[in-house]
Design a protein around this motif. Structure first.
Motif, PDB file in Angstrom:
ATOM      1  N   HIS A  58      -3.357   2.271  -9.036  1.00  0.00           N
ATOM      2  CA  HIS A  58      -3.537   3.501  -8.264  1.00  0.00           C
ATOM      3  C   HIS A  58      -4.426   4.442  -9.050  1.00  0.00           C
ATOM      4  O   HIS A  58      -4.795   4.155 -10.197  1.00  0.00           O
TER       5      HIS A  58
ATOM      6  N   GLN B   8       0.916  -7.731   4.053  1.00  0.00           N
ATOM      7  CA  GLN B   8       0.589  -6.368   3.635  1.00  0.00           C
ATOM      8  C   GLN B   8       1.669  -5.435   4.160  1.00  0.00           C
ATOM      9  O   GLN B   8       2.038  -5.506   5.320  1.00  0.00           O
TER      10      GLN B   8
ATOM     11  N   GLN C 270      -3.673   3.667  -1.652  1.00  0.00           N
ATOM     12  CA  GLN C 270      -4.552   3.476  -0.493  1.00  0.00           C
ATOM     13  C   GLN C 270      -5.990   3.891  -0.765  1.00  0.00           C
ATOM     14  O   GLN C 270      -6.904   3.378  -0.140  1.00  0.00           O
TER      15      GLN C 270
ATOM     16  N   TRP D 146       0.858  -1.182   0.000  1.00  0.00           N
ATOM     17  CA  TRP D 146       0.000   0.000   0.000  1.00  0.00           C
ATOM     18  C   TRP D 146       0.889   1.225   0.000  1.00  0.00           C
ATOM     19  O   TRP D 146       1.855   1.290   0.750  1.00  0.00           O
TER      20      TRP D 146
ATOM     21  N   TYR E 238       2.619  -1.406   4.403  1.00  0.00           N
ATOM     22  CA  TYR E 238       2.204  -0.013   4.247  1.00  0.00           C
ATOM     23  C   TYR E 238       3.472   0.803   4.066  1.00  0.00           C
ATOM     24  O   TYR E 238       4.232   0.995   5.005  1.00  0.00           O
TER      25      TYR E 238
END
Length: 185
Positions: A127, A177, A162, A105, A179
């Motif tokens: 995105h 995942q 995101q 992300w 970030y």
């Protein structure tokens, strides 16, 4: 009782790169000298420097109020994405989980584009600025990318903005995942 997978959080931090340290140190030295020349340091003057200090750390290219030619030269040579010390850490995390389906992300399309080049052939990108190919709407293209990630073993990484995926998307095959945010503050 619902059996949920274990949940692990691993926070990874990095230090400033040598280029960032050099820009930061030069900015501090120049501004301390200016403050001294202007009659000394006051809490108000120091407080007014904080937004510039944050930019010196986060993204020197966005710094304003810089008039020193040597510092401007160093700033102009700084590549916010490629010179960022978090890139090698991300590569290490992906290598650590190379046998997993990974979602990365991120919040900036330019960063997503760069990451996509690092993992080309192994990653999919989604995105807000990705234009769907002819014959697709944004929604049908998003569903195609999610389906490819879920079902095609060639793709183990999904780089996603995101704001693009929402709660209506199920990614059951993703077991890691990350970030990834370039900001320090």
């Amino acid at each position: 009782c619902l059996n949920l997978p274990e949940h692990f959080i691993k926070k990874v931090y990095c230090t400033l790169s040598d280029k960032q340290k050099e820009i930061y140190a030069m900015f501090i030295a120049i501004n301390m000298r200016k403050l001294d020349e202007e009659g000394g340091i006051t809490s108000r003057k120091v407080k007014n420097l904080f937004p510039h200090l944050i930019m010196a750390i986060d993204n020197p290219l966005n710094m304003s109020g810089v008039d020193d030619p040597v510092l401007l030269s160093k700033i102009s040579k700084f590549n916010f994405i490629k010179d960022h010390p978090k890139v090698p850490l991300l590569l290490d995390l992906v290598e650590e989980h190379k046998d997993s389906k990974i979602i990365i992300w991120n919040s900036h399309p330019t960063v997503g584009d760069y990451l996509f080049t690092l993992f080309k052939g192994n990653a999919l990108l989604l995105h807000g600025e990705v234009r769907p190919p002819k014959g697709f709407t944004k929604e049908t293209y998003k569903n195609k990318i999610v389906d490819e990630f879920q079902n095609n073993p060639q793709y183990s990484i999904l780089i996603v903005g995101q704001q693009v995926l929402n709660s209506s998307v199920t990614l059951t095959n993703a077991n890691v995942q990350i970030y990834y945010d370039m900001n320090y503050v």
